[in-house]
Design a protein around this motif. Structure first.
Motif, PDB file in Angstrom:
ATOM      1  N   ASN A  31      19.541  53.840  47.144  1.00  0.00           N
ATOM      2  CA  ASN A  31      20.194  55.131  47.249  1.00  0.00           C
ATOM      3  C   ASN A  31      20.904  55.389  45.924  1.00  0.00           C
ATOM      4  O   ASN A  31      21.682  54.557  45.451  1.00  0.00           O
ATOM      5  N   ALA A  32      20.619  56.524  45.297  1.00  0.00           N
ATOM      6  CA  ALA A  32      21.148  56.803  43.958  1.00  0.00           C
ATOM      7  C   ALA A  32      22.674  56.826  43.921  1.00  0.00           C
ATOM      8  O   ALA A  32      23.293  56.382  42.947  1.00  0.00           O
ATOM      9  N   LYS A  33      23.305  57.343  44.962  1.00  0.00           N
ATOM     10  CA  LYS A  33      24.770  57.398  44.993  1.00  0.00           C
ATOM     11  C   LYS A  33      25.351  55.992  45.068  1.00  0.00           C
ATOM     12  O   LYS A  33      26.350  55.677  44.399  1.00  0.00           O
ATOM     13  N   THR A  34      24.738  55.146  45.878  1.00  0.00           N
ATOM     14  CA  THR A  34      25.175  53.749  45.955  1.00  0.00           C
ATOM     15  C   THR A  34      25.003  53.075  44.603  1.00  0.00           C
ATOM     16  O   THR A  34      25.903  52.394  44.097  1.00  0.00           O
ATOM     17  N   TRP A  35      23.834  53.289  44.006  1.00  0.00           N
ATOM     18  CA  TRP A  35      23.516  52.668  42.726  1.00  0.00           C
ATOM     19  C   TRP A  35      24.472  53.111  41.621  1.00  0.00           C
ATOM     20  O   TRP A  35      24.971  52.286  40.847  1.00  0.00           O
ATOM     21  N   ASP A  36      24.723  54.377  41.556  1.00  0.00           N
ATOM     22  CA  ASP A  36      25.561  54.915  40.478  1.00  0.00           C
ATOM     23  C   ASP A  36      27.005  54.417  40.553  1.00  0.00           C
ATOM     24  O   ASP A  36      27.715  54.400  39.535  1.00  0.00           O
ATOM     25  N   LYS A  37      27.455  54.022  41.718  1.00  0.00           N
ATOM     26  CA  LYS A  37      28.827  53.548  41.880  1.00  0.00           C
ATOM     27  C   LYS A  37      28.997  52.062  41.547  1.00  0.00           C
ATOM     28  O   LYS A  37      30.128  51.583  41.438  1.00  0.00           O
ATOM     29  N   LEU A  38      27.896  51.345  41.401  1.00  0.00           N
ATOM     30  CA  LEU A  38      27.985  49.913  41.129  1.00  0.00           C
ATOM     31  C   LEU A  38      28.420  49.655  39.689  1.00  0.00           C
ATOM     32  O   LEU A  38      28.141  50.443  38.784  1.00  0.00           O
ATOM     33  N   SER A  39      29.082  48.530  39.474  1.00  0.00           N
ATOM     34  CA  SER A  39      29.514  48.161  38.129  1.00  0.00           C
ATOM     35  C   SER A  39      28.310  47.805  37.275  1.00  0.00           C
ATOM     36  O   SER A  39      27.251  47.427  37.806  1.00  0.00           O
ATOM     37  N   PRO A  40      28.427  47.913  35.951  1.00  0.00           N
ATOM     38  CA  PRO A  40      27.313  47.550  35.056  1.00  0.00           C
ATOM     39  C   PRO A  40      26.810  46.129  35.297  1.00  0.00           C
ATOM     40  O   PRO A  40      25.604  45.886  35.275  1.00  0.00           O
ATOM     41  N   ALA A  41      27.726  45.193  35.516  1.00  0.00           N
ATOM     42  CA  ALA A  41      27.323  43.800  35.737  1.00  0.00           C
ATOM     43  C   ALA A  41      26.522  43.663  37.034  1.00  0.00           C
ATOM     44  O   ALA A  41      25.565  42.880  37.108  1.00  0.00           O
ATOM     45  N   THR A  42      26.903  44.426  38.058  1.00  0.00           N
ATOM     46  CA  THR A  42      26.181  44.384  39.334  1.00  0.00           C
ATOM     47  C   THR A  42      24.776  44.961  39.182  1.00  0.00           C
ATOM     48  O   THR A  42      23.801  44.391  39.687  1.00  0.00           O
ATOM     49  N   LYS A  43      24.680  46.073  38.479  1.00  0.00           N
ATOM     50  CA  LYS A  43      23.371  46.678  38.229  1.00  0.00           C
ATOM     51  C   LYS A  43      22.475  45.720  37.453  1.00  0.00           C
ATOM     52  O   LYS A  43      21.291  45.556  37.772  1.00  0.00           O
ATOM     53  N   GLU A  44      23.026  45.103  36.430  1.00  0.00           N
ATOM     54  CA  GLU A  44      22.238  44.184  35.601  1.00  0.00           C
ATOM     55  C   GLU A  44      21.720  43.015  36.425  1.00  0.00           C
ATOM     56  O   GLU A  44      20.561  42.624  36.313  1.00  0.00           O
TER      57      GLU A  44
ATOM     58  N   MET B 159      11.661  60.379  42.636  1.00  0.00           N
ATOM     59  CA  MET B 159      12.561  59.672  43.548  1.00  0.00           C
ATOM     60  C   MET B 159      14.010  60.119  43.367  1.00  0.00           C
ATOM     61  O   MET B 159      14.738  60.326  44.337  1.00  0.00           O
ATOM     62  N   ARG B 160      14.441  60.270  42.132  1.00  0.00           N
ATOM     63  CA  ARG B 160      15.829  60.670  41.864  1.00  0.00           C
ATOM     64  C   ARG B 160      16.067  62.129  42.287  1.00  0.00           C
ATOM     65  O   ARG B 160      17.036  62.427  42.975  1.00  0.00           O
ATOM     66  N   GLU B 161      15.174  63.034  41.875  1.00  0.00           N
ATOM     67  CA  GLU B 161      15.395  64.462  42.104  1.00  0.00           C
ATOM     68  C   GLU B 161      15.165  64.894  43.550  1.00  0.00           C
ATOM     69  O   GLU B 161      15.865  65.771  44.064  1.00  0.00           O
ATOM     70  N   ARG B 162      14.175  64.296  44.208  1.00  0.00           N
ATOM     71  CA  ARG B 162      13.814  64.772  45.549  1.00  0.00           C
ATOM     72  C   ARG B 162      14.285  63.865  46.689  1.00  0.00           C
ATOM     73  O   ARG B 162      14.412  64.318  47.826  1.00  0.00           O
ATOM     74  N   HIS B 163      14.515  62.589  46.370  1.00  0.00           N
ATOM     75  CA  HIS B 163      14.876  61.654  47.432  1.00  0.00           C
ATOM     76  C   HIS B 163      16.202  60.951  47.186  1.00  0.00           C
ATOM     77  O   HIS B 163      16.590  60.092  47.997  1.00  0.00           O
ATOM     78  N   GLY B 164      16.873  61.290  46.105  1.00  0.00           N
ATOM     79  CA  GLY B 164      18.163  60.662  45.815  1.00  0.00           C
ATOM     80  C   GLY B 164      18.049  59.162  45.725  1.00  0.00           C
ATOM     81  O   GLY B 164      18.902  58.423  46.233  1.00  0.00           O
ATOM     82  N   ALA B 165      16.971  58.688  45.079  1.00  0.00           N
ATOM     83  CA  ALA B 165      16.693  57.251  45.035  1.00  0.00           C
ATOM     84  C   ALA B 165      16.338  56.795  43.628  1.00  0.00           C
ATOM     85  O   ALA B 165      15.944  57.596  42.773  1.00  0.00           O
ATOM     86  N   VAL B 166      16.488  55.502  43.402  1.00  0.00           N
ATOM     87  CA  VAL B 166      16.154  54.875  42.125  1.00  0.00           C
ATOM     88  C   VAL B 166      15.204  53.714  42.398  1.00  0.00           C
ATOM     89  O   VAL B 166      15.480  52.878  43.264  1.00  0.00           O
ATOM     90  N   VAL B 167      14.089  53.664  41.684  1.00  0.00           N
ATOM     91  CA  VAL B 167      13.130  52.564  41.850  1.00  0.00           C
ATOM     92  C   VAL B 167      13.613  51.359  41.052  1.00  0.00           C
ATOM     93  O   VAL B 167      13.892  51.453  39.859  1.00  0.00           O
ATOM     94  N   LEU B 168      13.693  50.200  41.726  1.00  0.00           N
ATOM     95  CA  LEU B 168      14.202  48.991  41.078  1.00  0.00           C
ATOM     96  C   LEU B 168      13.224  47.823  41.099  1.00  0.00           C
ATOM     97  O   LEU B 168      13.465  46.799  40.467  1.00  0.00           O
ATOM     98  N   GLY B 169      12.128  47.972  41.806  1.00  0.00           N
ATOM     99  CA  GLY B 169      11.151  46.901  41.859  1.00  0.00           C
ATOM    100  C   GLY B 169       9.866  47.361  42.513  1.00  0.00           C
ATOM    101  O   GLY B 169       9.828  48.443  43.122  1.00  0.00           O
ATOM    102  N   THR B 170       8.825  46.586  42.374  1.00  0.00           N
ATOM    103  CA  THR B 170       7.539  46.913  42.996  1.00  0.00           C
ATOM    104  C   THR B 170       7.010  45.722  43.784  1.00  0.00           C
ATOM    105  O   THR B 170       7.396  44.577  43.547  1.00  0.00           O
TER     106      THR B 170
END
Length: 350
Positions: free
Chosen positions: A243-256, A135-146
């Motif tokens: 979206n990995a770019k969106t995710w990477d820009k979020l603050s640690p508290a937001t990600k958590e 997901m990260r390498e080919r789709h620029g995405a991060v899995v966060l849930g199922t």
């Protein structure tokens, strides 16, 4: 007095910490694409999460502008492409609709492997490192849930008494491994978007279709078929991705906070879907209580021991070798070592 001051000080520290953490959460309204707007996942899980639960958990700072694939008139294969391009920040993605690296993602829901919801969830969790990489390498995405869908079965025109009756039938499938399973039974696999299945069944373009029990009812498959052949095929285990770019820009508290809340959504999704599987059978066949509307009158046919044995034979002789060929020797070996050995299965290309 000292004790009172101590308690007051501790409370003040806790309050200050909570306030600082809340302030550290970004103010963000995400663009989100969900699933089909007439199904339970959308109504009970997706919309409430992005419009109510997440805002409540974040003090109103996080929410989602969620649209269904139905409303957007999207094909399943378009979702990840739009996510990668930045049109959407989050998306509900089904492995069966992944193109690039699809065989690796498909590994979590190979037709005929998972026999229970628990087994399906264990498999997707065990394979998560491989999914994250693709997901990260080919789709620029991060899995966060199922999440998942109700048990997948066969809905057919006419009488189906056993797997033998699937021979020569044109069957609508989801994904390559379901196609391999149908071919192993002697049928012909037909790929159609979910929204086009009812007219195709009605006109005889296909003889059968595979889908989940409650989705079949809500999409009115029971009005254009005669038999529910309840041979378990799988559960279409799926993922929430960012979206990995969106995710990477979020603050640690937001990600958590997002990880915590999406973990809760995942748990709720699996429990809700498992609970509605049996009602889906009742609603399409009239064999039990249906709270969703007027039940259908499909003939319910349960698989015999011979049917289950035939499915397992096709899984081992056709489905797994075909998937191994698509995924490659290294991928197949990793799947066998990570998942297959636990269930007595080996994936090797012929």
């Amino acid at each position: 007095m000292r004790r009172i001051l101590g308690v007051a000080t501790a409370a003040a520290v806790m309050f200050a910490g909570a306030t600082a953490n809340a302030q550290a959460v970004d103010q963000k309204k995400f663009n989100v694409v969900g699933t089909w707007n007439f199904l339970t996942n959308w109504k009970v899980l997706e919309v409430p999460f992005w419009e109510k639960d997440l805002p409540a958990a974040s003090g109103g700072k996080l929410s989602g502008n969620i649209k269904s694939v139905t409303e957007l008139n999207l094909k399943g294969t378009e979702v990840l492409r739009l996510l990668k391009s930045g049109v959407y920040d989050f998306a509900a993605a089904l492995p069966i609709y992944v193109d690039d690296g699809g065989a690796i993602i498909e590994a979590v829901d190979i037709a005929g492997v998972a026999g229970t919801f628990k087994m399906s969830r264990d498999i997707i969790n065990a394979w998560m490192p491989e999914m994250q990489k693709v997901m990260r390498e080919r789709h620029g995405a991060v899995v966060l849930g199922t999440f998942t869908w109700p048990e997948q079965n066969f809905y057919c025109r006419g009488d189906i008494k056993s797997v033998d009756d699937l021979k020569g039938k044109k069957v609508r499938v989801q994904g390559a491994s379901q196609a391999d399973l149908v071919k192993g039974f002697g049928g012909s696999a037909v790929t159609l978007p979910f929204g086009e299945v009812v007219p195709a069944l009605e006109k005889g373009v296909v003889d059968c279709g595979i889908t989940g029990t409650m989705p079949a009812y809500k999409a009115k498959w029971h009005e254009v078929t005669n038999t529910l052949f309840r041979l378990p095929v799988g559960f279409t285990a799926s993922v929430w991705v960012a979206n990995a770019k969106t995710w990477d820009k979020l603050s640690p508290a937001t990600k958590e906070l997002l990880q915590k809340e999406l973990a809760k959504l995942s748990d709720k999704s699996w429990k809700t879907t498992e609970a509605e599987t049996e009602e889906g059978v009742a609603c399409t066949t009239g064999t039990g209580t249906c709270t969703q509307g007027t039940p259908g009158k499909l003939k319910l046919v349960k698989p015999s021991a011979a049917d289950l044995k035939a499915r397992d034979r096709v899984l081992n002789e056709v489905v797994l070798p075909a998937w191994a060929a698509r995924c490659g020797a290294e991928c197949a070996k990793k799947w066998t070592d990570t998942i297959g050995k636990k269930y007595g299965l080996t994936a090797t290309a012929k």
